[in-house]
Design an enzyme around this catalytic site. Structure first.
Site, PDB file in Angstrom:
ATOM      1  N   GLU A 189      -5.877   3.379   6.079  1.00 53.46           N
ATOM      2  CA  GLU A 189      -5.528   3.187   4.673  1.00 53.46           C
ATOM      3  C   GLU A 189      -6.204   4.227   3.792  1.00 53.46           C
ATOM      4  O   GLU A 189      -5.807   4.452   2.660  1.00 53.46           O
ATOM      5  CB  GLU A 189      -5.954   1.774   4.249  1.00 53.46           C
ATOM      6  CG  GLU A 189      -5.442   1.333   2.906  1.00 53.46           C
ATOM      7  CD  GLU A 189      -5.693  -0.153   2.667  1.00 53.46           C
ATOM      8  OE1 GLU A 189      -6.325  -0.484   1.657  1.00 53.46           O
ATOM      9  OE2 GLU A 189      -5.256  -0.961   3.496  1.00 53.46           O
ATOM     10  N   ARG A 247       0.819  -1.209   0.000  1.00 56.91           N
ATOM     11  CA  ARG A 247       0.000   0.000   0.000  1.00 56.91           C
ATOM     12  C   ARG A 247       0.858   1.266   0.000  1.00 56.91           C
ATOM     13  O   ARG A 247       0.502   2.284   0.610  1.00 56.91           O
ATOM     14  CB  ARG A 247      -0.964   0.011   1.198  1.00 56.91           C
ATOM     15  CG  ARG A 247      -1.889  -1.191   1.269  1.00 56.91           C
ATOM     16  CD  ARG A 247      -2.797  -1.296   0.043  1.00 56.91           C
ATOM     17  NE  ARG A 247      -3.614  -2.492   0.094  1.00 56.91           N
ATOM     18  CZ  ARG A 247      -3.292  -3.656  -0.481  1.00 56.91           C
ATOM     19  NH1 ARG A 247      -2.165  -3.759  -1.174  1.00 56.91           N
ATOM     20  NH2 ARG A 247      -4.087  -4.695  -0.393  1.00 56.91           N
ATOM     21  N   SER A 264     -11.311  -1.429   3.032  1.00 53.83           N
ATOM     22  CA  SER A 264     -10.583  -1.679   4.287  1.00 53.83           C
ATOM     23  C   SER A 264     -10.127  -0.347   4.862  1.00 53.83           C
ATOM     24  O   SER A 264      -9.458   0.437   4.183  1.00 53.83           O
ATOM     25  CB  SER A 264      -9.380  -2.578   4.033  1.00 53.83           C
ATOM     26  OG  SER A 264      -9.794  -3.844   3.566  1.00 53.83           O
TER      27      SER A 264
END
Length: 309
Positions: A297, A177, A227
């Site tokens: 995130e 990520r 998420s």
């Protein structure tokens, strides 16, 4: 509202039909949350993106580049400046053998469909990931053992200095990520992916398997930003949140999903403040119980006042 001169200058380079003012950001995010953006631009070319950013810089006007808004939480007060949305028009795609070209704004779902129809394998993991190719490169999006870094050949980027440069896969430093795109404030314009020919039946079977997994384990029926936390090393965020007793925890209309604790969902008319408050509550509980610091995130856009992620 940002100064009128910014709007007038934009209209010299961008057709008025591609510019909106006082645009509700809740209409452009998967969370269905967010106040109005002063100005929103929907470019259809690299030249229009470059012109928009240059005008913003010349006028000291804040700007933000977005794809399809699937990982954004926008402030309830909106955004004072210019939002540039690539997903509306920057979505060209072409396939030449095993090489696939795509503009930053093309949806991963659309690109995946095209790749599969061409009999190419290696992109099945992206079939159900929301968002755009540009965002996927910036985040090195992945699922079910696959990541963008596995298939990306190069990406063309706009630097903070206004230069257009082509970066190879290795130069982008794609990690979990993370990427150089985020670290250096680069803007993805387009890129090339490389796959290999595969067996269509096997490809379709993997797609069915991944789709079923998503439907059974993710709250796809409610607005969310996917998420909410990155996976902490050695743990799973959703599992930690569940073990902390937070399944279904609610602040306002923001709720820890009862289906998957790694998601925060909008069960009605959640505000950005509701979501931020719940994120911080979850972080505190998990830290206190397990000594693990969860990292969001999602990207937070606009002024959140005193509440910080």
């Amino acid at each position: 509202m940002y100064p009128q001169e910014v709007l007038e200058q934009l209209k010299k380079y961008i057709p008025p039909s591609k510019i909106k003012t006082n645009e509700p950001m809740k209409d452009h995010t998967s969370f269905k949350i967010g106040g109005p953006a002063d100005i929103m631009v929907f470019p259809s070319s690299i030249e229009e993106i470059v012109a928009t950013i240059e005008i913003c810089k010349q006028n000291s006007c804040p700007y933000f580049i977005m794809g399809n808004g699937t990982n954004l939480l926008v402030s309830d007060s909106g955004y004072r400046g210019v939002i540039v949305k690539t997903a509306a028009n920057m979505k060209d795609c072409s396939i030449d053998g095993e090489r696939v070209y795509g503009q930053a704004g093309i949806l991963l779902s659309t690109l995946s469909k095209n790749v599969i129809e061409a009999g190419l394998e290696g992109f099945e993991f992206a079939h159900g990931i929301p968002g755009t190719l540009g965002g996927a490169v910036a985040m090195n999006a992945g699922a079910y053992g696959g990541e963008i870094k596995d298939v990306l050949k190069w990406a063309r980027l706009l630097t903070p200095e206004g230069d257009i440069k082509t970066y190879s896969n290795s130069r982008l430093k794609l990690g979990y990520r993370s990427s150089l795109v985020q670290a250096e404030g680069l803007i993805v314009l387009d890129c090339e992916l490389v796959f290999k020919k595969g067996d269509r039946k096997q490809i379709d079977e993997r797609i069915r398997e991944y789709t079923q997994l998503r439907k059974s384990k993710q709250p796809l029926h409610l607005p969310s930003a996917g998420s909410i936390f990155k996976r902490p090393e050695g743990y799973y965020a959703g599992k930690l949140i569940e073990q902390a007793g937070l399944r279904g925890k609610r602040i306002g209309d923001a709720q820890v999903s009862e289906l998957h604790c790694g998601f925060i969902v909008n069960v009605g008319n959640a505000t950005a403040q509701d979501v931020i408050s719940l994120i911080n509550y979850v972080k505190d509980e998990v830290r206190d119980k397990f000594g693990v610091e969860l990292q969001p995130e999602i990207k937070v856009v606009g002024d959140m006042g005193r509440i910080k992620v």
